[in-house]
Structure formats: C-alpha cells, structure tokens
Design an enzyme around this catalytic site. Structure first.
Site, PDB file in Angstrom:
ATOM      1  N   VAL A  78      17.100   7.880  -0.180  1.00  0.00           N
ATOM      2  CA  VAL A  78      17.911   6.705  -0.567  1.00  0.00           C
ATOM      3  C   VAL A  78      18.727   7.044  -1.816  1.00  0.00           C
ATOM      4  CG1 VAL A  78      17.794   4.333  -1.443  1.00  0.00           C
ATOM      5  CG2 VAL A  78      16.300   5.019   0.449  1.00  0.00           C
ATOM      6  N   ARG A  82      -5.860  -2.157   9.052  1.00  0.00           N
ATOM      7  CA  ARG A  82      -5.663  -3.579   8.733  1.00  0.00           C
ATOM      8  C   ARG A  82      -5.366  -4.437   9.978  1.00  0.00           C
ATOM      9  NH1 ARG A  82      -0.930  -5.964   5.172  1.00  0.00           N
ATOM     10  NH2 ARG A  82      -1.375  -4.574   3.491  1.00  0.00           N
ATOM     11  N   THR A  92       4.186   2.404   5.639  1.00  0.00           N
ATOM     12  CA  THR A  92       2.775   2.010   5.763  1.00  0.00           C
ATOM     13  C   THR A  92       2.090   2.948   6.752  1.00  0.00           C
ATOM     14  OG1 THR A  92       1.286   0.370   6.752  1.00  0.00           O
ATOM     15  CG2 THR A  92       3.574   0.167   7.352  1.00  0.00           C
ATOM     16  N   ARG A 152       0.644  -4.888  -6.290  1.00  0.00           N
ATOM     17  CA  ARG A 152       0.745  -6.220  -5.684  1.00  0.00           C
ATOM     18  C   ARG A 152       1.276  -7.137  -6.768  1.00  0.00           C
ATOM     19  NH1 ARG A 152      -0.672  -4.103  -0.743  1.00  0.00           N
ATOM     20  NH2 ARG A 152      -2.721  -3.182  -0.747  1.00  0.00           N
ATOM     21  N   ASP A 187       4.631  -5.296   5.866  1.00  0.00           N
ATOM     22  CA  ASP A 187       5.083  -6.649   6.230  1.00  0.00           C
ATOM     23  C   ASP A 187       5.085  -7.626   5.047  1.00  0.00           C
ATOM     24  OD1 ASP A 187       2.352  -6.780   6.197  1.00  0.00           O
ATOM     25  OD2 ASP A 187       2.160  -7.906   8.072  1.00  0.00           O
ATOM     26  N   GLY A 188       4.143  -7.466   4.120  1.00  0.00           N
ATOM     27  CA  GLY A 188       4.143  -8.317   2.924  1.00  0.00           C
ATOM     28  C   GLY A 188       5.421  -8.108   2.116  1.00  0.00           C
ATOM     29  N   LYS A 214     -22.928  14.387  27.869  1.00  0.00           N
ATOM     30  CA  LYS A 214     -22.694  14.947  26.538  1.00  0.00           C
ATOM     31  C   LYS A 214     -23.904  14.815  25.637  1.00  0.00           C
ATOM     32  CE  LYS A 214     -17.986  13.730  27.010  1.00  0.00           C
ATOM     33  NZ  LYS A 214     -16.936  12.826  26.709  1.00  0.00           N
ATOM     34  N   ASP A 262       2.054  -0.912  11.851  1.00  0.00           N
ATOM     35  CA  ASP A 262       1.919  -2.243  12.451  1.00  0.00           C
ATOM     36  C   ASP A 262       3.195  -3.086  12.353  1.00  0.00           C
ATOM     37  OD1 ASP A 262       1.818  -2.503   9.727  1.00  0.00           O
ATOM     38  OD2 ASP A 262       0.117  -3.862   9.685  1.00  0.00           O
ATOM     39  N   ASP A 279      -0.270   2.127   8.598  1.00  0.00           N
ATOM     40  CA  ASP A 279      -0.822   1.337   9.713  1.00  0.00           C
ATOM     41  C   ASP A 279       0.032   1.316  10.975  1.00  0.00           C
ATOM     42  OD1 ASP A 279      -2.711   0.732   7.846  1.00  0.00           O
ATOM     43  OD2 ASP A 279      -2.051  -1.327   7.515  1.00  0.00           O
ATOM     44  N   GLY A 290       0.828  -1.210   0.000  1.00  0.00           N
ATOM     45  CA  GLY A 290       0.000   0.000   0.000  1.00  0.00           C
ATOM     46  C   GLY A 290       0.859   1.255   0.000  1.00  0.00           C
ATOM     47  N   MET A 325      -8.629   3.252   8.820  1.00  0.00           N
ATOM     48  CA  MET A 325      -7.871   2.097   8.336  1.00  0.00           C
ATOM     49  C   MET A 325      -7.008   1.545   9.467  1.00  0.00           C
ATOM     50  SD  MET A 325      -6.635   3.059   4.515  1.00  0.00           S
ATOM     51  CE  MET A 325      -7.763   2.929   3.140  1.00  0.00           C
TER      52      MET A 325
HETATM   53  P1  ADP Z   1       2.533  -4.574   2.359  1.00  0.00           P
HETATM   54  O1  ADP Z   1       3.990  -4.601   2.063  1.00  0.00           O
HETATM   55  O2  ADP Z   1       1.989  -3.192   2.450  1.00  0.00           O
HETATM   56  O3  ADP Z   1       2.182  -5.442   3.560  1.00  0.00           O
HETATM   57  P2  ADP Z   1       1.411  -6.659   0.561  1.00  0.00           P
HETATM   58  O4  ADP Z   1       1.034  -7.571   1.669  1.00  0.00           O
HETATM   59  O5  ADP Z   1       0.455  -6.452  -0.544  1.00  0.00           O
HETATM   60  O6  ADP Z   1       1.760  -5.178   1.081  1.00  0.00           O
HETATM   61  O7  ADP Z   1       2.787  -7.187  -0.069  1.00  0.00           O
HETATM   62  C1  ADP Z   1       3.404  -6.510  -1.123  1.00  0.00           C
HETATM   63  C2  ADP Z   1       4.034  -7.474  -2.082  1.00  0.00           C
HETATM   64  O8  ADP Z   1       5.057  -8.226  -1.407  1.00  0.00           O
HETATM   65  C3  ADP Z   1       3.110  -8.539  -2.654  1.00  0.00           C
HETATM   66  O9  ADP Z   1       2.350  -8.074  -3.735  1.00  0.00           O
HETATM   67  C4  ADP Z   1       4.105  -9.604  -3.107  1.00  0.00           C
HETATM   68  O10 ADP Z   1       4.703  -9.250  -4.329  1.00  0.00           O
HETATM   69  C5  ADP Z   1       5.167  -9.519  -2.000  1.00  0.00           C
HETATM   70  N1  ADP Z   1       4.905 -10.575  -1.015  1.00  0.00           N
HETATM   71  C6  ADP Z   1       4.010 -10.548   0.002  1.00  0.00           C
HETATM   72  N2  ADP Z   1       4.009 -11.744   0.657  1.00  0.00           N
HETATM   73  C7  ADP Z   1       4.915 -12.522   0.041  1.00  0.00           C
HETATM   74  C8  ADP Z   1       5.387 -13.869   0.211  1.00  0.00           C
HETATM   75  N3  ADP Z   1       4.895 -14.652   1.187  1.00  0.00           N
HETATM   76  N4  ADP Z   1       6.325 -14.334  -0.632  1.00  0.00           N
HETATM   77  C9  ADP Z   1       6.832 -13.567  -1.613  1.00  0.00           C
HETATM   78  N5  ADP Z   1       6.423 -12.293  -1.831  1.00  0.00           N
HETATM   79  C10 ADP Z   1       5.493 -11.771  -1.036  1.00  0.00           C
END
Ligand code: ADP
Length: 327
Positions: free
Chosen positions: A27, A176, A130, A76, A107-108, A218, A134, A132, A15, A174
């Site tokens: 960077v 999540r 992010t 994504r 985290d993704g 209130k 989190d 969030d 996101g 928001m």
């Molecule tokens: P965020 O980084 O905000 O948590 P996402 O959860 O959508 O967002 O993750 C972003 C991207 O990271 C995903 O579209 C994917 O390309 C990669 N990703 C997430 N989880 C995995 C995983 N288990 N293995 C490999 N790539 C991942």
C-alpha cells in the site's frame, strides 16, 4: 470529503496475521508511486484517536515483506465503537490532512470502517487480514495460507507421537467459529477428520466419526477441531470421547498462538502485494467502502456490507474428500 486524494492513512486492526507487513509495504509503495502521501497510523483505530501517526517514505517499509505480525501494531479499540470516539478520529484525519483510509483487518475492522465511512463521508478501502479466512467474497485472506502451513508442520510432529503410542489426538486450531483452518489443515495433514462449527448444527460429528468405523485399520488417529463453543473445542470432545469410549487413549493439543506468527508464505506475500496495489487503484478509481478480495486468482471488489454480513460457506466438497481419504 471530495475526491482527488493526496494523502492516505494506513492502519492494521484486530488480530495480527502473517502477510500484514507485506500489505503495508505494498500500500505504501503503491501510494507513493502514484504521488499520494502515506501516514502510518499505529495501533489500529486507537492511533487515529490518540494521533499516533507517522508519515512513511518507501524506506520505512524496507525489509518487512518477510516479517510476521504488523510493524504498525494492532489493538482493540472500544472507544471507536462510540460516536464520540469516531468524532475524535475524524478530527485527527482533518488535522493530519488524511483524505482516505486503507484498513487491514477482519470483520470487526470492516464493521467499524463501514460505520465511520457513512458517518463522516470518508473513502475507506479494506484489505482482508486474518488467519481465519472467514470473510465473504474472497477465496483467501492474508495470513490464512501461512497459518495453514504452520498447523500442518505442528500436526506432522504430533503424528510421530500419535503413531508411536497408538493414540488418538484431538488437535485444536484457531478459527473463531469458522472451520476453514480446521478443514483445510485436516486435508493437508492427512488427519482422520475435522470437527467444524458449520456442521455441528446438522450432525453430531463425533458420533458420525465412530459410526463410520473410525480407526478400523489404524493404530493412531488425528482429529482436527476448530476452537468454538459450538464444537466444544478439543478438550470438550476429548472428555466426551473418554466417557463414551474409554478404550481409546486420548490426548489433546491446543496449538494456540503459534498459528498467528511466523514469516508469511509466498502465497500470502503475493496476495498481500497484489491487494495493496489494488487498494490504491480502487481509491484512484473513486471506489469506497469496499474490501479487496481475490476470487479465482483475480482481484475483486466486495462491498463492506457483503464481506461482513454474508456467511462464507465451507466447501462441502472438501469434507467429502476428507471422508474418502480417511478410510
Ligand atoms: P477483526 O477486525 O480481526 O475482526 P475486532 O473484531 O477486534 O477484530 O475489531 C477490530 C476493531 O474494529 C475493534 O477493536 C474496534 O475498534 C473496531 N470495531 C469492531 N466492531 C465495531 C463496531 N461495531 N463499531 C465500531 N468499531 C468497531
């Protein structure tokens, strides 16, 4: 891959969050300052697979520190979740002579980075981007402060109507499955309560609210609700309230995507700038598979494994303050 990094790849993923551009600028400039080339990768991991890459000079990041979103775009990428996809991504790195990656995301993004780093022995540094907040191991993520400010400005406006009509508003923010935005924005906007997923497993927060003599002095009330299946969201709570307490004039506002955009706050620009420089320092220091964080205003290094897996606890003290101040 060996050290002696001559060229980095830089991407934003997951996101979008305000301050990502400030991080991209930092960077890029910090790498060039250290004689490291920068290849900007577009659309997150997708760009690494499709080869959507452009070399950046310092002027490519001019005039972006104040812009929300990400000039590198974000997407994504399901393909990166497969070994075949990651193999292509690695081949792109070799072809482009990219020695290391700096990834900005949540985290993704770090989950993907950790797997990729392990499989192909690639040095990767993460920056927490992010709204969030989190991620474990950092007091704040890039974008959190701006999103908080966006929320409180919206809540201030809603309060005018809530007061005039003597209504009870459930405002959904928001997060999540994390209550940081809800709890902090409730405090900062003078809301009566925050309904957060972290507490739902312990108590029925709605019942607690009513039991504590909610609205006793209130004529209007604002409750901030974290979007989550656990809390039921603002709509779920409003429906329950309507059923159990039909005497209240209940309204719902879901703030939605306005929380993501906008010009980053001074704080987010500053932490993004500091973290960007710290990412290049970390690479030069032969660090890998870490997220740059900020704790007590000092830069810290957090292993990806910890940033992703460890639950970041909500500050119980903030809940206590909110309860005292909402009498
Ligand atoms: P965020 O980084 O905000 O948590 P996402 O959860 O959508 O967002 O993750 C972003 C991207 O990271 C995903 O579209 C994917 O390309 C990669 N990703 C997430 N989880 C995995 C995983 N288990 N293995 C490999 N790539 C991942």
């Amino acid at each position: 891959m060996t050290y002696g990094i001559k060229c980095i790849g830089l991407l934003t993923s997951g996101g979008d969050a305000p301050g990502m551009n400030a991080a991209i600028r930092s960077v890029t400039r910090s790498a060039i300052f250290n004689n490291i080339r920068v290849k900007a990768i577009y659309r997150g991991y997708k760009g690494l697979i499709t080869g959507e890459i452009k070399e950046f000079q310092t002027q490519n990041v001019s005039n972006i520190i104040q812009q929300g979103g990400t000039i590198l775009k974000t997407a994504r990428c399901e393909e990166f979740k497969t070994i075949e996809g990651r193999k292509i991504a690695y081949q792109t790195m070799v072809k482009e002579e990219i020695d290391a990656l700096v990834v900005i995301g949540g985290d993704g993004t770090f989950t993907g980075a950790r797997i990729f780093a392990q499989e192909f022995n690639v040095p990767i540094i993460g920056l927490p981007g992010t709204i969030d907040n989190d991620l474990y191991g950092t007091d704040s993520t890039i974008g959190f402060d701006t999103a908080l400010n966006t929320i409180i400005h919206a809540v201030d406006k809603i309060r005018d109507t809530a007061t005039s009509h003597e209504r009870l508003f459930f405002i959904e923010v928001m997060g999540r499955d994390a209550g940081f935005l809800a709890l902090n924005s409730a405090l900062a906007s003078g809301a009566e309560a925050a309904i957060i997923p972290e507490r739902e497993t312990k108590v029925d927060q709605l019942e607690e609210l009513i039991k504590n003599g909610f609205r006793k002095s209130k004529n209007s009330s604002i409750v901030i609700v974290a979007e989550s299946e656990i809390t039921g969201g603002a709509n779920g709570l409003a429906a329950r309230m309507h059923k159990e307490h039909p005497e209240y004039d209940v309204r719902v506002t879901i703030l939605g995507h306005i929380q993501r955009g906008g010009s980053p706050s001074a704080y987010d620009r500053i932490i993004a700038s500091r973290m960007g420089v710290a990412a290049i320092d970390a690479l030069l220091d032969e660090q890998r598979s870490i997220m740059i964080g900020i704790v007590n205003n000092e830069i810290v290094h957090v292993p990806f494994t910890k940033a992703i897996k460890d639950d970041k606890p909500v500050n119980e003290n903030l809940l206590g303050v909110l309860q005292i101040l909402s009498i």
